[in-house]
Design a protein around this motif. Structure first.
Motif, PDB file in Angstrom:
ATOM      1  N   LEU A 141       0.560  -1.235  -0.106  1.00 43.14           N
ATOM      2  CA  LEU A 141      -0.318  -0.280  -0.099  1.00 43.14           C
ATOM      3  C   LEU A 141       0.730   1.320  -0.110  1.00 43.14           C
ATOM      4  O   LEU A 141       0.514   2.205  -0.282  1.00 43.14           O
ATOM      5  N   ARG A 145      -3.758  -5.648   0.902  1.00 40.60           N
ATOM      6  CA  ARG A 145      -4.045  -5.307  -1.170  1.00 40.60           C
ATOM      7  C   ARG A 145      -4.492  -6.939  -1.381  1.00 40.60           C
ATOM      8  O   ARG A 145      -6.300  -6.295  -2.281  1.00 40.60           O
ATOM      9  N   HIS A 149      -4.583  -6.883 -12.132  1.00 48.08           N
ATOM     10  CA  HIS A 149      -4.277  -5.955 -10.475  1.00 48.08           C
ATOM     11  C   HIS A 149      -3.711  -6.001 -10.484  1.00 48.08           C
ATOM     12  O   HIS A 149      -2.947  -4.419  -9.977  1.00 48.08           O
ATOM     13  N   ALA A 172      -2.602   4.228 -10.519  1.00 45.79           N
ATOM     14  CA  ALA A 172      -3.964   3.705  -9.077  1.00 45.79           C
ATOM     15  C   ALA A 172      -4.851   4.285  -9.142  1.00 45.79           C
ATOM     16  O   ALA A 172      -5.585   5.305  -9.686  1.00 45.79           O
ATOM     17  N   ASP A 209      -6.137   4.104  -3.398  1.00 50.01           N
ATOM     18  CA  ASP A 209      -4.959   3.640  -3.593  1.00 50.01           C
ATOM     19  C   ASP A 209      -3.755   4.371  -3.246  1.00 50.01           C
ATOM     20  O   ASP A 209      -3.139   4.760  -3.110  1.00 50.01           O
ATOM     21  N   TYR A 210      -4.373   6.233  -4.426  1.00 53.81           N
ATOM     22  CA  TYR A 210      -3.609   7.121  -4.123  1.00 53.81           C
ATOM     23  C   TYR A 210      -3.601   8.308  -3.144  1.00 53.81           C
ATOM     24  O   TYR A 210      -2.549   7.944  -2.563  1.00 53.81           O
ATOM     25  N   ARG A 228       1.750   2.234  -9.719  1.00 55.00           N
ATOM     26  CA  ARG A 228       1.915   1.317  -8.640  1.00 55.00           C
ATOM     27  C   ARG A 228       2.521   0.329  -9.275  1.00 55.00           C
ATOM     28  O   ARG A 228       2.543  -0.067 -10.483  1.00 55.00           O
TER      29      ARG A 228
END
Length: 428
Positions: free
Chosen positions: A14, A88, A262, A308, A312-313, A428
């Motif tokens: 993360l 995640r 993903h 992301a 996520d960001y 990411r």
């Protein structure tokens, strides 16, 4: 600072935190997280069932059910957990078998669903997670199986009440075999009949359990055919049908695609897909084995390329500046402002996992506006200078032009904006 360690905590996890050292052995760090997660505290089925039945004028009525407390606990783990891969990976399966609190009853049951139906099975066999999800009140409410009647059942009123096909359709199309499985509309209708009677208990006042209840009075009698297989009537027929779907080769292909999309790329390499699919097939759908295969894939260690999501960001930024429990409430609010409210995907397919879902100009501007406001506070109080923050967040992964731009920024505030909003921070 190891580029591979930063890659591990950014792509698989993360994002780095200042109070968590980077792993000396990234692959070992990832493999150590492939374990059955410890049970999480929270409201039990009795609590969730009771609250879900309260009317607006009843004492103790909770408009949002248990969502606020469950959400704060969940987001607190995203911000603070040292096991970023575990979190995640869990989020991936919550999105694959998603429910939305837009639907009636899900706000009271949603946190319980994620804690008890998804999380315990994320490194176990997919069929066990699949079955737990399909039997959970959150899923049965979300996809309307509580309103499903076998037309030939005792409660079907001689055909006046019919089976609801929502759960069956999404189960086939999204959760298991997908269209590649070659199912037809008659299979959707058949699975809907197989799952008639899968319902929710009404609690002690009715001498019924909280949570899943098979209501035989609503179940369509007789054996049924699904994708060439025959399943008996009763609850056991539904269990057998779902296990059949969970073990289907096309389901393994679907799961492999989910994982690779993903963690690797929007259009993952065919070789990576093939290895993940082979791992799932050989292990009988063991998601732990799939996770070990993923960690060993060279394609998963290619340069960061995934855009992301909003969540996520936001999580990566707050982890990067060392936000603690005080960051949970702002994160919960930020996800709403970013149009990715927690546990509220717009459709049963879940949140998008490819760049077109997150690269609209308005979405990226919202990120910039947030970081701009955040940077005002950082400029006044943050202990590091902007170049030091870039080093913490991206280290050797940061391009030289980014380092120079941050170092030459005309003010601390603008330096922090560049440090948190340069293109690499969205990957990411």
């Amino acid at each position: 600072m190891s580029a591979r360690a930063l890659h591990a905590v950014t792509r698989f996890g993360l994002g780095p935190r200042p109070d968590q050292p980077l792993p000396a052995d990234p692959e070992r760090w990832l493999r150590a997280q492939i374990r059955t997660p410890a049970p999480l505290p929270g409201p039990d089925a009795a609590d969730c069932g009771r609250v879900s039945r309260l009317r607006r004028d009843d004492p103790g009525f909770m408009p949002s059910g248990y969502f606020p407390q469950e959400a704060r606990a969940w987001l607190g783990r995203l911000l603070l957990s040292p096991d970023g891969f575990l979190e995640r990976w869990t989020d991936l399966w919550c999105n694959h078998l998603c429910v939305s609190r837009r639907a009636a009853g899900v706000s009271s049951w949603g946190g319980h669903y994620h804690r008890t139906a998804i999380r315990p099975h994320v490194f176990g066999r997919f069929e066990d997670m699949f079955l737990a999800a399909m039997r959970h009140p959150a899923m049965l409410n979300y996809l309307d199986n509580v309103a499903s009647y076998g037309p030939g059942s005792r409660a079907g009123q001689n055909g006046r009440l019919t089976a609801n096909e929502n759960l069956a359709r999404e189960t086939l199309e999204l959760h298991s075999v997908t269209l590649e499985g070659g199912y037809a509309q008659e299979d959707v209708a058949s699975l809907a009949l197989i799952l008639t009677g899968w319902n929710i208990g009404r609690g002690p006042d009715y001498r019924e359990p909280e949570g899943f209840l098979f209501r035989g009075i609503r179940h369509e009698p007789g054996p049924k055919r699904l994708m060439g297989e025959t399943f008996p009537e009763g609850e056991e027929g539904g269990v057998a049908a779902l296990r059949f779907l969970a073990r289907h080769p096309c389901t393994y292909r679907n799961l492999a695609r989910r994982i690779a999309t993903h963690f690797i790329a929007d259009d993952p390499p065919a070789a990576a897909l093939a290895r993940l699919e082979a791992s799932l097939s050989a292990s009988g759908g063991d998601l732990g084995e799939a996770a070990r295969t993923l960690v060993a894939l060279p394609e998963a260690w290619q340069p960061l390329r995934k855009l992301a999501s909003q969540q996520d960001y936001a999580v990566a930024v707050l982890r990067g500046i060392g936000a603690g429990e005080e960051g949970v409430e702002p994160l919960l609010n930020r996800l709403g402002a970013f149009d990715q409210p927690l546990w509220m995907p717009p459709a049963p397919i879940g949140w998008p996992d490819k760049a077109p879902g997150w690269n609209a100009p308005e979405q990226l501007m919202r990120r910039l506006d947030w970081v701009s406001a955040l940077s005002s506070g950082l400029a006044a109080n943050f202990p590091l200078d902007p170049p030091e923050l870039v080093e913490r967040l991206r280290g050797p992964l940061a391009p030289e032009e980014v380092r120079l731009a941050v170092a030459r920024a005309p003010s601390r505030r603008e330096g922090f904006i560049l440090a948190l909003a340069h293109p690499g921070m969205h990957r990411r």
